[in-house]
Every structure is written in C-alpha cells, then in structure tokens.
Scaffold this active site. Structure first.
Site, mmCIF file in Angstrom:
data_model
loop_
_atom_site.group_PDB
_atom_site.id
_atom_site.type_symbol
_atom_site.label_atom_id
_atom_site.label_comp_id
_atom_site.label_asym_id
_atom_site.label_seq_id
_atom_site.Cartn_x
_atom_site.Cartn_y
_atom_site.Cartn_z
ATOM 1 N N ALA A 80 0.800 -1.232 0.000
ATOM 2 C CA ALA A 80 0.000 0.000 0.000
ATOM 3 C C ALA A 80 0.830 1.278 0.000
ATOM 4 O O ALA A 80 0.313 2.355 -0.281
ATOM 5 C CB ALA A 80 -0.950 -0.010 1.198
ATOM 6 N N ALA A 81 2.127 1.163 0.306
ATOM 7 C CA ALA A 81 2.984 2.355 0.273
ATOM 8 C C ALA A 81 3.670 2.501 -1.087
ATOM 9 O O ALA A 81 4.455 3.419 -1.298
ATOM 10 C CB ALA A 81 4.035 2.273 1.382
ATOM 11 N N GLY A 82 3.357 1.599 -2.012
ATOM 12 C CA GLY A 82 4.054 1.573 -3.304
ATOM 13 C C GLY A 82 3.410 2.443 -4.371
ATOM 14 O O GLY A 82 2.381 3.083 -4.152
ATOM 15 N N GLY A 119 0.685 -8.501 -7.885
ATOM 16 C CA GLY A 119 2.137 -8.638 -7.716
ATOM 17 C C GLY A 119 2.691 -9.770 -8.565
ATOM 18 O O GLY A 119 2.126 -10.863 -8.595
ATOM 19 N N GLN A 138 0.118 -15.097 2.855
ATOM 20 C CA GLN A 138 -1.101 -14.302 2.663
ATOM 21 C C GLN A 138 -2.305 -15.194 2.360
ATOM 22 O O GLN A 138 -3.423 -14.905 2.797
ATOM 23 C CB GLN A 138 -0.879 -13.259 1.561
ATOM 24 C CG GLN A 138 0.162 -12.228 1.997
ATOM 25 C CD GLN A 138 0.264 -11.033 1.077
ATOM 26 O OE1 GLN A 138 -0.301 -11.011 -0.011
ATOM 27 N NE2 GLN A 138 1.000 -10.029 1.512
ATOM 28 N N ALA A 171 -0.272 1.378 -5.742
ATOM 29 C CA ALA A 171 -1.287 1.689 -4.728
ATOM 30 C C ALA A 171 -1.550 3.188 -4.654
ATOM 31 O O ALA A 171 -2.691 3.624 -4.471
ATOM 32 C CB ALA A 171 -0.850 1.159 -3.366
ATOM 33 N N HIS A 206 0.813 -13.571 -17.519
ATOM 34 C CA HIS A 206 1.141 -12.141 -17.562
ATOM 35 C C HIS A 206 2.662 -12.030 -17.642
ATOM 36 O O HIS A 206 3.348 -11.696 -16.693
ATOM 37 C CB HIS A 206 0.603 -11.433 -16.312
ATOM 38 C CG HIS A 206 1.031 -9.999 -16.225
ATOM 39 N ND1 HIS A 206 0.644 -9.060 -17.156
ATOM 40 C CD2 HIS A 206 1.835 -9.343 -15.355
ATOM 41 C CE1 HIS A 206 1.191 -7.892 -16.842
ATOM 42 N NE2 HIS A 206 1.920 -8.047 -15.756
#
Length: 334
Positions: A12-14, A130, A112, A17, A187
């Site tokens: 979330a800090a990337g 990711g 996760q 995001a 991908h």
C-alpha cells in the site's frame, strides 16, 4: 447507503497503490453509494511512508471512506475482508534469476493465502497483481483451501487494455470502440494477445479487427510484440514500472467482478483453468476470456481457435506449467 465493505490493498505504500487508492476511495470501483473501509498492508520499514498515504486519504475528505487502517500485521489486514487486492510482491532485482524471484514470492503468497483462509470472509474476492501474478495467485489459492478457487483471479486487464489501445491507435478510433480482445495465458512476455474475435466500431458499423485493419502481418507480428513487451518499454522510458495504467486496469478488473461485464462483451482475467474447453491443462492460473454476472465469472465458450493461436496458447501454458512446478516445489519447503 449500505454497510461499509472492507477492502485490502497490499503493497500500500508503493507506486501502484498510490494511483489506485484514490480511485477506490472516491467510488470509481464499487460505486458512489458503497461506503468502505480501506485496509492498507505493507512491510514494517514502509510504515512511515504509509502514514503519509493515510494522511493524504484523510485530506481528500471523501464521503464514502469510513476508515483507513494502516498495518504491517496479517491478522489485522485480512480480517473480515470482502475484497483483497494483493499488489505487494518481491520485485525482481538486477541479476536475480526468475527462480529466485519465484522462491521469494512463494513465501509471501503462501503466508497471505493462509491469512485469507484464517481471517477473511469465505466469500472474499482476491485479485493478485504482484508479479509473477499468475503463479502468485495459484499459490495464494492453494494456501487458502476453505475459499473457493473461483474467488481468486489475477490481473491481465492491463495487457487487455494495452491490446485494445494499440488497435484503436492503429485505426484512429477510441479504445471504447474496440471490444472482445483476448489475452491468453501468463502475464509475461509469452502472453498471447488475440484479436481474432475482436470487434471494432468503424463509423457506426461493427466489423472484425482483421477486416478493419487489413494488415495480417502487423496483427500477427508487431502488434503482438508491442503488447507483450509494453511493460518493459515503460520501464525503459520511465525508469519505473507501469503504475497509473496498472491502477486503472485493477479498477476495471474489480469493477467488472463487482458489477458484471456489459452485454455482448467479454474481458480477460487470470483464473483457474479447471473445466475450460480450450485444451489448457487443469490446475493452472491462466488468462481466459470471461463474462461476469452476479460476481461470478464464466469462460466464454465456443470460440474457434486457429493453428496460429493454438501454438501461442500452448507456449504460454508450457511456461505456466514450469513456473507452477518450481513454485509447488518451493511451497512444500516454504
């Protein structure tokens, strides 16, 4: 307004995001009537940066955003989730073999997946972004046996949008005028962008893309290469990976899961291959054309596959099978 839904974004800090959170919080994904709680997970060293992101989200003064929860703890992040968007992964560093990258990510997505299994709602929809996204998604699903594997998907919508956009640019129309392109497979640079079934609106008339473009060698050559290598081209130019376009693709993907696909249109997403009619081996997380209704996807059936397509589809399936075998080896020792 109903009850708020709980939406997790990891990493979330990337970069991705940062482009994604505002769109979700202002209602672009779940609609203007759906309040939400945003849960932001990142690793401990990123917590200070994440505090800044939380401040900015608060400062947006968004009516739908009921609460923002920053955390570095999985038991907090995965609790009672309606949607999990797993953006965070170990990035590929220079000199790193793909195998090393897989090993690092198996560890993350095993953990996760287990947290989803233990803490999230059983109806949770999980979208893996990711990289390597397909295999990370498969590992997360295998680590969450109590959540239906159909609830897991990975992002190939960015590739799908890139393909639409290249066709639109070539014909001088808008991307909206192009529909039903397909991304088959991984991908990665083996993905197969297929426009054999795609339609384009030219001056109010719907025609096949091959008929509209009248340049088979471009469609079977440079077009495919451009889409396959677009991510690398962005990195080369920007010195950073695609973030704005990735965030937009995530919004498209999740919105379609939530609200369904428009009539007569299908989209691409990485889903479990079990029961497909296209000769793709079972138990792979492979990108297919799908339609979505009532938050449930179905394969688009009965599309004829020519020899050119068959070869490309098999090649990307082979890569995914190899990735899976390596990852499953690591999974048992992780």
């Amino acid at each position: 307004m109903g009850e708020p839904i709980r939406v997790l974004v990891t990493g979330a800090a990337g970069q991705i995001a940062y482009s994604l959170l505002y769109s979700i919080a202002k209602g672009d994904v779940f609609g203007k009537e759906q309040p939400l709680v945003l849960v932001l997970l990142d690793i401990t060293p990123m917590m200070t940066v994440l505090e800044g992101v939380v401040m900015e989200l608060q400062d947006c003064a968004l009516p739908l955003l009921r609460e923002v929860i920053p955390t570095d703890k999985e038991e907090v992040a995965f609790k009672d989730l309606d949607i999990a968007i797993l953006v965070g992964s170990m990035p590929r560093r220079e000199g790193m073999e793909r195998k090393d990258l897989l090993k690092a990510n198996v560890k993350i997505f095993k953990s996760q997946g287990a947290a989803l299994d233990k803490y999230a709602k059983k109806t949770v929809k999980v979208v893996v972004v990711g990289n390597p996204a397909n295999t990370n998604c498969l590992i997360a699903s295998k680590s969450a046996p109590s959540i239906p594997k159909e609830n897991f998907s990975c992002l190939t919508r960015l590739d799908h949008n890139r393909a639409k956009s290249q066709i639109a640019l070539k014909l001088g129309v808008t991307s909206n005028d192009v529909k039903n392109v397909i991304i088959w497979g991984n991908h990665s640079s083996t993905q197969y962008p297929d426009v054999n079934h795609a339609k384009v609106n030219v001056k109010g008339k719907e025609v096949g893309v091959y008929e509209a473009i009248k340049d088979d060698s471009w469609l079977k050559g440079d077009f495919i290469l451009t889409v396959q290598q677009r991510g690398a081209a962005v990195i080369k130019a920007r010195k950073l990976s695609s973030a704005m376009s990735a965030a937009k693709a995530i919004c498209d993907h999740v919105r379609d899961i939530w609200f369904g696909t428009p009539a007569g249109e299908f989209v691409s997403m990485g889903v479990i291959s079990d029961g497909n009619s296209y000769g793709v081996p079972e138990d792979l997380l492979y990108s297919f054309p799908v339609v979505i209704k009532d938050k449930t996807w179905k394969f688009v059936e009965g599309l004829p596959i020519n020899d050119f397509s068959r070869e490309k589809m098999d090649l990307t399936a082979k890569e995914l099978t190899e990735e899976k075998e390596t990852a499953v080896e690591f999974l048992s020792s992780a």
